[in-house]
Enzyme design. Structure first.
Site, PDB file in Angstrom:
ATOM      1  N   HIS A 191      -7.727  12.543 -36.234  1.00 50.63           N
ATOM      2  CA  HIS A 191      -8.198  12.561 -37.616  1.00 50.63           C
ATOM      3  C   HIS A 191      -7.429  11.539 -38.450  1.00 50.63           C
ATOM      4  O   HIS A 191      -6.370  11.048 -38.020  1.00 50.63           O
ATOM      5  CB  HIS A 191      -8.072  13.963 -38.224  1.00 50.63           C
ATOM      6  N   SER A 216      -3.342  15.490 -33.801  1.00 47.51           N
ATOM      7  CA  SER A 216      -2.793  14.608 -34.827  1.00 47.51           C
ATOM      8  C   SER A 216      -1.755  13.642 -34.235  1.00 47.51           C
ATOM      9  O   SER A 216      -2.070  12.892 -33.321  1.00 47.51           O
ATOM     10  CB  SER A 216      -2.195  15.468 -35.950  1.00 47.51           C
TER      11      SER A 216
END
Length: 246
Positions: free
Chosen positions: A144, A121
């Site tokens: 993501h 992330s």
């Protein structure tokens, strides 16, 4: 009068205690026992990156309000010659992660990162913020879309807000790696790898192949690269001093 042996031993014990406390509290330490006495600051980014809200005391976290002053101190300390960043993070607060990444990227000293267990992330920008990056063969990176917690309004402005935040992340990562912004966005919206989410998992060499990380390697490789960069800077600084005319 000179310092007694007992005084020296007490001072050494006190220094060792302070060193242990710094490692325990901040995950940071000074490395300077190498052959050429290069002074390197080690920064560990582990667990979740904490932002404006405190995480539960049971959570392993990297606090940005601890890291930012340390990075400023490193830049101001002319004895520090390099920065080694060890990463094993699940991600966390976007603003905090980007703030640390921007600080690392703006340092004037050579810097190298090493992704260990994972850099997921918002750990992505941190991994690529250094001058050179490594990932161990079993290390993972998960790219993501931006996620939000709390109340979300179902309005066009909400989508635009999410997109602008995501653009900050992809813009930083593409400008500090060999992967394009378009490729990052494609990996973020991949629906074929994560069972309950969108995104892409990159393991070891895969992160290098797409251009996100520079090289597969371990601690020895990361330190040797940093030594090389420090030595090159020392050489250039020495050459500049010799050519100065007064």
């Amino acid at each position: 009068m000179g310092e007694s042996k007992a005084d020296r031993e007490n001072q050494e014990k006190e220094n060792e205690k302070l060193r242990d406390e710094k490692i325990s509290e901040y995950g940071q330490v000074r490395l300077e026992n190498n052959e050429q006495k290069r002074k390197i600051h080690l920064l560990s980014v582990v667990g979740e990156i904490e932002g404006h809200e405190n995480l539960p005391s049971s959570s392993k976290a990297t606090k940005y309000d601890h890291v930012l002053p340390q990075l400023a101190e490193i830049e101001d300390d002319k004895e520090v010659e390099g920065l080694l960043v060890l990463l094993n993070t699940s991600g966390g607060d976007i603003d905090a992660g980007l703030a640390i990444s921007e600080m690392i990227a703006s340092l004037s000293i050579p810097s190298v990162s090493l992704v260990l267990g994972g850099s997921h992330s918002i750990g992505g920008p941190l991994a690529v913020s250094t001058d050179y990056s490594y990932i161990v063969p079993s290390g993972t990176m998960i790219v993501h879309p931006v996620r939000m917690s709390g109340t979300v309004l179902g309005a066009p402005q909400t989508y635009e807000y999410f997109k602008r935040i995501q653009d900050r992340i992809t813009g930083f990562m593409s400008s500090h790696s060999r992967v394009s912004k378009e490729k990052l966005e494609q990996m973020m919206t991949n629906a074929g790898e994560l069972t309950k989410d969108l995104g892409t998992i990159l393991i070891g060499k895969e992160a290098v192949d797409v251009g996100l990380i520079d090289q597969v390697g371990g601690l020895k490789d990361a330190l040797e690269k940093l030594y090389e960069m420090i030595d090159e800077k020392r050489k250039n600084c020495g050459a500049n001093k010799k050519t100065q005319v007064f």
